[in-house]
Every structure is written in C-alpha cells, then in structure tokens.
Enzyme design. Structure first.
Site, PDB file in Angstrom:
ATOM      1  CB  CYS A   2     -27.512 -11.492  67.718  1.00 14.95           C
ATOM      2  SG  CYS A   2     -28.064 -13.191  67.608  1.00 14.95           S
ATOM      3  CE  LYS A 604     -17.308 -12.087  50.383  1.00 12.89           C
ATOM      4  NZ  LYS A 604     -15.992 -12.534  50.851  1.00 12.89           N
TER       5      LYS A 604
END
Ligand code: M6R
Length: 609
Positions: A2, A604
C-alpha cells in the site's frame, strides 16, 4: 504494501491532478484499489474510490476534476477486507468530518472493528485503514484535539503502519509513523507526506524523514513534529535531497535488485499477515487436500519455488506434489490429467506464455487450476479458479528475488496448513521444536541473514570473478536453492553456473574440478554430515569450497569460504539461504561491471512461446 500520499496548500487548486501524479509514482505499492479525497475551502470533502489500478480508476472516477486545498490518495494492496470499493481507502469517520488512509497492517483490526461496532460507530467495511480513522475519531470526540486523539489512537493500534488523516475544519494534515516508511516534503506554500520519496520530488526537494513514534502536523507553510509518548515537540532540521529521480526510485540503493533483496524481511511479514487473515488461503489448502494428483508448475525462478514447494508438501503433509515446467507438464503428464487433478500455476507476472499455455491444457482436461501470482489483474488471475497474491508490489529488476521468496514462504505456509489438516501437526504453532524456528520468525531472520551474509557475499563474489564456469550444490531441501543460485548467477554475470543435487556431483560433473575451481555448497542443518562428504570430493582436488549454512564447526573445518546463516532449522534454512545466493549473484554482477537490473537478451515478462 500500500501507498499513501497527502498534500496541503493555501488555496483550492487542481488537486486531483497532483494526486494522480503522486499516485502513479506510488503505483508499485498496490493496485487492488485506488482512492482520492479532497477537502475544499468550504469544508466539503469529495471522496472517490474504486477497485483497480491508478490509471483506470482515476479515469473512471474523474480524479482530474477534483479540487481543494488538501487531499489524500491511497493505493491499496488488499490484506484486511477483499478488494472492494467499501474497503478501498481513504475512509471517512462516522459523520464525514474526517478522512484518512493508511499503509501497513493493524494486527488487532478484527477486535477493534468489533469494539467500534459495539460502540455504535458506522463501520462500512472490513479494512484496517477504516479502523485507524475510527480509532482517532473515538478519542477526538472526547478530547477535541487531533494530535492528542492520534496519540491515544496509537496506543490502540497494534502493528506496523503509517497513517495520514485530516479534519475538515482545519487546513492541516496529521500523519503518524510506526514501522512503515513516511517522508515529508516541504515546498513553497505547500507541504506533503508520502510512503516514498519519488512522489514528493516533483513538488519539492526539501524533505524530512519521520521516525517511528512521531506525529507530524503539516500546514501549507510549515510542519511540527511531536512525540507520540508525551506530545512534546521534536526539533529536526529538514534535509535537501540532491539525488536524481532514478536514485530516489531505487530508495537509495544502487540497483533495484539490491533494493528488492532488502525489501524481503518486510514483505515476508506482510505476506504472512495476509495469509493469516485470508479467507481464500483455507479454501486453497482444501483444494490441495482434495487433489489427486497435484502439480506445481512454473518457469525459471518460479519453477524453483515449485520444486521447494513439493519438498515442503512431502515433508509437512505427506503428500506427493509433482513440480514441472509448463511444457514438461503438458508433454509428460498432460494425457493423465482428469477432474480430480489440481495444478498450482506459479508466476510473478501472471503473463508468462508457457504457463498460460499449460493452463489451457489443464482446463481442457477438467483439472482445477490454482494460481500463485504477484501481478493482480494479470491473465493468470483470470484463468485460474482461485489465486493467492504474492503481495510483493512491483518487482522491477529482471532477476526475480522478492517474489521467489514470497512464493516459497507461501508454499511452506500452505504445506504446513495442509499438514495440520491431514496429520494434526503443523509448523506454525510449533515454537522452536525439532522443525526449527516458527514461520512467523521469518521477517527477523531474513533481516539478520542480510546483515550476516552481505560482507561475505561480496568477498566471495570477488573470488568468483576469475571464473566463467562453476557449480552450486544442494542436498534435499536446498537443491532448489542451488538451482536458483545458479540461475541468478548466470542470468546476471553471463558466466556458466550449474545447480545440481550434491550427491549427483560424483556421477560426472566432478571431473571439472581443478585447483581453485569454485563449488558452492548449500546445506540445511540435518544434511551437514552428508554434505561434508560432497565437500571433500572437491577440496581433495584443490577446488574452492564455499558453504552457505548455519554455523557448524564440522563444516567450517572443511570449506574455504563460509556464508553463515542464522540458526533457523531445517525448514526455514532454504529460505534464508536464498538471500545469500541472491547477494552473491548481485555482487558478482557488479564486480563484472554488469547492471544486474537489466541483463542482456532477457525480459522481465516472457509473453512468447
Ligand atoms: O513471471 P514469471 O514468474 O512467470 O517468470 C518466469 C521466469 O521467466 C522468471 O522467473 C525468470 O526465470 C527470472 N527472471 C529469473 O530471475
């Protein structure tokens, strides 16, 4: 994870745009939901929030139209409460007088929520950020002072978090830090606070790091720091940040890989907390229990997690899980799949084409498809019957580090729960028994591992520089870590490195050993004796033997280099050893002048066959 960001200025302006900009820079911290709250000069609070990522939500909810003098944006990585609008942050208090948001975890959320409901508070969701707001509100209603109310709420709120709140009657923001990051920015007629520096730098370079147990009060022209213990004012001079944005995004580390390695203790704690409170985890375990056969499927690093997961399920739950590469799964087992089979697909990105192809095969044969995935909203989250989030935030560096660690922790957690269910004996409640340290000791053990192994990893990496060919050997539980260490090393140094089961070395590869030839031995405590045999095969031929293990006198006498892990026992040892192999690979790459974040030829996410 968060992310929170709050800002306060002198007059109403296009606050929504500033909040979107800050939110985008924090987007790596959470993408389950996003919310913005603004407070205008006329004291009205405009709160808009929804499920999804910042780009989509800000467009859907027209954040860009929001105006006001102060505002808060929050990006949520769901822990307490499902990713739903009612659980999205920021949250209002009962009467809509205050609005606030947090990051981190309030571990006594459930108890506090129940208390607030019993006291007659309007509790709208299950999220612990809302609990923070009610905790402040409860005290504010009695004392009428925000700093005092926050100090008292701090005593009620257990866990690690940072929290920002504002009352509509005062043009001030209040923030508090306990365990999670909180940085303040001091601009010209505007001040702000954030989980992370990059969202502050476009506004100002004058910053202040808030410390644990401090409340910061922000108004457009200034700030005040207060101690949470006695409310006294704390004097601290702001600093001027001279680095560039790229450096700030790396959190002061020279590379994302090193930053991501260092994030692991915190993320491990967050994952365990998430699993403890997840309603999906027990369902997942039940699906594992019912499955026959059970497969764990992934590519590259995620495959190595599958391998270790299979060991854990065998050791803790007495169940066979077959680890497989996606194509191997299709070719070797595809024809044997039926409705009773379950397949756990493991992927950081959730977009790896090989994995998605294998999901199609499993689906077509009626098998249950489960997921362990980092990127929420990725394809894998849509094509599986149930998935658990790895909760690592964005992993930017191409070599997977923190996501591997949370994959194996998740496997250990699930295996333990499965074992508890089937045999009545699990790891979690066992404090320091024969299995070793409790699972929830991992965050501290990981932090200690970084401290202990970092200098030796750098030294060993320097010795490896002269070699373009080497081996990593593991036995049993540490075999997957040998494979992972070897993959990490070859991925970012371009040297050849092979990981094998240590007892296999004498069946061929031993012929490579000559004076100085490096072989790294990774061993869990119960396997040391066996490993010493394998070490001696190398040292008697003048090879360089490097050990990664808990302190053991017998082993120490037999090797040339020793990366000492904190004592943690058989099951947690491979998880700690992971950190050591990551650090060796990192330093080996930088010693060769290679940027480990972006190794040549690789990407990636591999969305091709
Ligand atoms: O996103 P995924 O976990 O599905 O990716 C799988 C592999 O491509 C990945 O783990 C790769 O091996 C890593 N870059 C190795 O560090």
């Amino acid at each position: 994870m968060c992310g929170i960001f709050g800002i306060v200025a002198n007059e109403d302006f296009d606050l929504g745009k500033a909040l979107i900009e800050a939110g985008k820079r924090l987007s790596y911290r959470g993408y389950d939901s996003v919310g913005c709250a603004t407070v205008a000069a006329d004291r009205t609070i405009d709160l808009r929030k929804d499920v999804g990522q910042i780009n989509a939500v800000s467009e859907r909810m027209r954040f860009d139209e929001m105006r006001g003098r102060r505002g808060i944006v929050q990006l949520r990585w769901a822990t307490f409460g499902t990713p739903a609008t009612r659980n999205a942050q920021p949250h209002l208090d009962c009467d809509g007088d205050m609005v606030g948001a947090h990051n981190g975890n309030i571990v006594n959320n459930v108890e506090l929520r129940e208390a607030f409901i019993a006291e007659g508070h309007t509790v709208r969701g299950e999220n612990d950020g809302e609990t923070c707001v009610h905790a402040v509100e409860r005290h504010f209603d009695r004392c009428g002072d925000m700093v005092e109310a926050i100090r008292l709420a701090y005593a009620d709120l257990n866990g690690d978090y940072a929290f920002v709140i504002t009352h509509r009657d005062e043009n001030r923001l209040y923030a508090i830090k306990k365990g999670s990051g909180l940085v303040v920015g001091l601009g010209d007629g505007v001040t702000c606070c954030s989980s992370d520096l990059p969202s502050i730098l476009p506004i100002t370079r004058r910053t202040l790091r808030v410390r644990d147990g401090e409340v910061v009060v922000l108004w457009p022209e200034g700030f005040e720091l207060r101690s949470v213990t006695d409310g006294s004012v704390i004097a601290r001079e702001p600093e001027v940040y001279h680095g560039g944005m790229a450096a700030a995004e790396k959190g002061g580390y020279p590379h994302f890989m090193l930053k991501e390695i260092h994030e692991q203790p915190q993320l491990a704690g967050e994952l365990l907390h998430l699993l403890d409170n997840s309603t999906d985890a027990p369902k997942f375990v039940e699906m594992l229990r019912q499955s026959d056969p059970l497969f764990f499927v992934g590519c590259g690093t995620s495959y190595h997690a599958c391998l270790l997961g299979a060991y854990y399920v065998n050791k803790l739950a007495g169940k066979v899980a077959v680890p497989a590469l996606p194509q191997q799964f299709t070719e070797q087992y595809g024809n044997c799949l039926g409705k009773a089979a379950s397949v756990v697909f493991v992927s950081q990105s959730g977009e790896t084409k090989d994995v998605l192809n294998a999901v199609k095969v499993a689906r077509a044969r009626g098998a249950t498809c489960l997921g362990m995935v980092n990127v929420i909203g990725s394809s894998l989250t849509h094509v599986t019957d149930l998935h658990l989030p790895l909760a690592c935030g964005y992993e930017i560096s191409v070599p997977a580090t923190k996501t591997f660690l949370n994959q194996v922790i998740m496997f250990l957690y699930l295996a333990d729960r499965l074992g508890t269910m089937t045999a009545g004996a699990g790891l979690v409640p066992a404090q320091g028994d024969h299995k070793g340290a409790p699972l929830h000791a991992l965050p501290d053990l990981l932090a200690r591992t970084i401290e202990l192994t970092a200098p030796a990893a750098e030294r060993v990496a320097a010795r490896l520089k002269a070699w373009d060919d080497m081996y990593y050997l593991g036995y049993g539980l540490t075999h997957p870590i040998a494979l992972e260490g070897a993959l990490k090393l070859k991925e970012i140094t371009y040297a050849h490195c092979e990981g094998i089961f240590s007892s296999e070395f004498k069946h061929g590869p031993l012929s490579a050993v000559r004076p100085g030839y490096p072989v790294t031995f990774i061993t869990a405590p119960d396997d040391v004796e066996m490993m010493i045999n394998h070490v001696n095969e190398v040292t008697c031929r003048e090879g360089l033997a490097i050990a990664i293990a808990e302190e053991d006198e017998r082993l120490r006498k037999n090797v040339n280099e020793y990366l000492v892990l904190p004592p943690a026992g058989q099951l947690l040892n491979p998880i700690l050893a992971t950190v050591a192999v990551q650090l060796v690979a990192y330093h080996a790459a930088t010693a060769r002048g290679i940027d480990p974040d972006f190794p040549r030829n690789l990407s990636k996410t591999l969305t091709v066959d």
